[in-house]
Scaffold this active site. Sequence first.
Site, short mmCIF file in Angstrom:
data_model
loop_
_atom_site.label_atom_id
_atom_site.label_comp_id
_atom_site.label_asym_id
_atom_site.label_seq_id
_atom_site.Cartn_x
_atom_site.Cartn_y
_atom_site.Cartn_z
N HIS A 174 0.85 -1.21 0.00
CA HIS A 174 0.00 0.00 0.00
C HIS A 174 0.88 1.24 0.00
O HIS A 174 0.92 1.99 0.98
CB HIS A 174 -0.93 -0.01 1.22
N LEU A 175 1.55 1.47 -1.13
CA LEU A 175 2.55 2.53 -1.20
C LEU A 175 1.97 3.93 -0.98
O LEU A 175 2.67 4.84 -0.58
CB LEU A 175 3.28 2.49 -2.54
N LYS A 176 0.69 4.11 -1.29
CA LYS A 176 0.11 5.45 -1.23
C LYS A 176 -0.73 5.67 0.02
O LYS A 176 -1.41 6.68 0.15
CB LYS A 176 -0.75 5.71 -2.47
N ASN A 177 -0.73 4.71 0.91
CA ASN A 177 -1.60 4.82 2.08
C ASN A 177 -1.01 5.73 3.16
O ASN A 177 0.19 5.71 3.41
CB ASN A 177 -1.84 3.41 2.65
#
Lengths: 434, 310
Positions: free
Chosen positions: B103-106
């Site tokens: 979840h790189l953008k979390n």
Amino acid sequence: MAPGLALSAGESSLNYSRHISYWRRNLKTFLPHHYTGNDSNRMTLAFFIIAALDLLGDLPAALSAEERQGYIDWVYRCQLPEGGFRPWPGTDVGSLRHDGNRLWDPAHVPGTFFALLILIMLGDDLNRVKRREILVWLRTMQRPDGSFGETRGENGRVEGGSDTRFGYMATAIRWILRGNVDGPVDGVPDIDVDKFVACLQQSETYDGGISEAAYHEAHAGFACCAIHSLYFLDRLPIPPRSAQVPDGRLRGVTNLPLTLHWLASRQTLTLEDEDDIDTLGDETDSTATCHDAHSFLKLQSYPSTAGQMSFKGQPTSHFELQWVGLNGRANKVGDTCYGYWACASLKVLDHLDVVDGKPIRRWLLDKTQHIVGGFGKGPGDPPDIFHSYLGLLVLSMFGEPGLKDIDVALCISNRAKQHLESLPWRKDIVEIGA
Amino acid sequence: MAPKFYHDDPVWADIDPLPQDDGGLHPLAAINYTDEYSEAMGYLRAVMANNEFSKRILELTEHVISLNPAHYTVWLYRAKTLFEINAPLRDEIEWLNPTALKHLKNYQIWHHRQTVIEALGSPDGEADFIDSMLEHDSKNYHVWSYRQWLVKRFDLFEGKGELEWTEQMVEQDLRNNSAWNHRWFLVIGGRDGRALDEETFKREMDFAKRLVRKAPQNQSSWNYLRGLARHANSTSALKDFALEFADLSRPDEIHSSHALDLLADILATEEDQKEEARQALDLLATRYDPIRAYYWNYRKGLLEQPGAVA
């Protein structure tokens, strides 16, 4: 001009009917399950859907009176007994809710902001909104450093990231519910405006941008949120040669020319990842590695052997200037949403004139507009609700015929904003405060 | 991975799930949930309503997070559970490492990580974790923000290899603006308001100049250089450096639009150099940076107004 009719063949155009059907589909049918990761942002998604149809002028046709009322009621169901809104029904435990477990079902700053905007767009009078309770709660969402958070957790701790998004939404909620009047309203003291402005000043970066917090990297999204909140608070710089007398108030954007420089620098010809040639370990400037190079015919002559090698055999023609995208940070690829964050910042600073809207418009229409309607993040990307609405906002900002004009900071049509401003309870507050 | 269900799991037999009440006929932005997600959320609501803190909560919250990582209170609930049952916090970090990669953008995951590392009271292993994240996305905003938090929390400003690491990140990709910004944070942000000493200032100027010479069209290194000079009120001292790349007497031999931009700024502050400043801005608008022509023309307008220089 009738939407989509008077444009000559070959000219970039907004495909109104496709956009309308894209948004009506989002309104009337279930969103595909890959939106599950955004389940807790449903109020935000709902806002984009209603707002897009409003911008496209389709809202009256898309909604029956019964549906309109049904949507209004759905939003009110997300209002909490203690005030404020949850952004989705997912945390609602119904009759089992009590003081001991409401920690897991808290009022939410973005949820409250978008709920209010939806009610406004749908023509509600906000009379069922627990307005006073929201203003009381809003004060508790401000941290000692002046910033705002997302929710209140255990022992009143302000939870959520420390960034300008929440400050933007908190100051917008304040503006919606009490205008920009000084001092208490309805017996509720104001947020600490000076402290918040000071916090934004510290988020200004060495290159003229604004970041999420002090010393973090300049980022167009966080910059835009900061600039919009200063607008709601009337704390933007006083324009030179304006009639406004300096009032000694703390103001943000402390070096306006530098910030304009940074915002104008967000324009880029790097429109997709493939343009973004791997620069890792490549120290050279060529039309491929240099993200904003256009006509550097002489670059190869700069004394760098690696540069000369890397440039060998590559065409030295001008890059195409017909399409200009916007990125969010230095040396990044263009992205539809940054079209909004960068241009909206300029618009609110009253300097949209430092960019040329035509190639930006063409970029959106030719490169990121999708054949089924809506906009993707970049060329070839499938449309999503977020980029599709922000793309429309940019076009409206540049005067796209057939789209409603918008209040850039509130992200809604001026029609909807005027409805808010006409509400008697709000007029009472704003006029007494004036 | 096969979907996970609870209704036939004896561990959960004591729980009556709470189905979602979407309220009436006209929900907005309703999502076509999978049965797996709907059920997991039903069990989550039921245990949250009970304030249950137990080992199985870690499994359930992990499951919900894998499907909806933006669920803000599931993270808070999980953190509270960890502390209530005295769960081993190192195990939590072991789980968070691969989860962050998914979840790189979390946003929420970073908040949670801070809570756990704060409780552990040590940054051990965090540098390796960050390296693995940056291998996937060397400009990931959350990762760099988290790195700043670590530096502040554990006072890694000086003598702990942080500056050297940053230098390596910049050298690896001169256009990684996040790495440049991190260097600024270390050099200027870590000073607690103390003025920049001459030695450090010179070291940083030399660093930036060297990397500008490597790639004269890189906005990150120029921004850093100009930021430093502005910080020390010495922008005009950069004139000779700008002339290396942009000499107005040889308008066909310009090597950097950023040098022209700087030169225009410096000339605008000098006596009787407005015409030259205008010439630099014209070159930018017409030849070397035409996508910003409107901006350069605006800058030309500023030449008429005293004192309006960035």
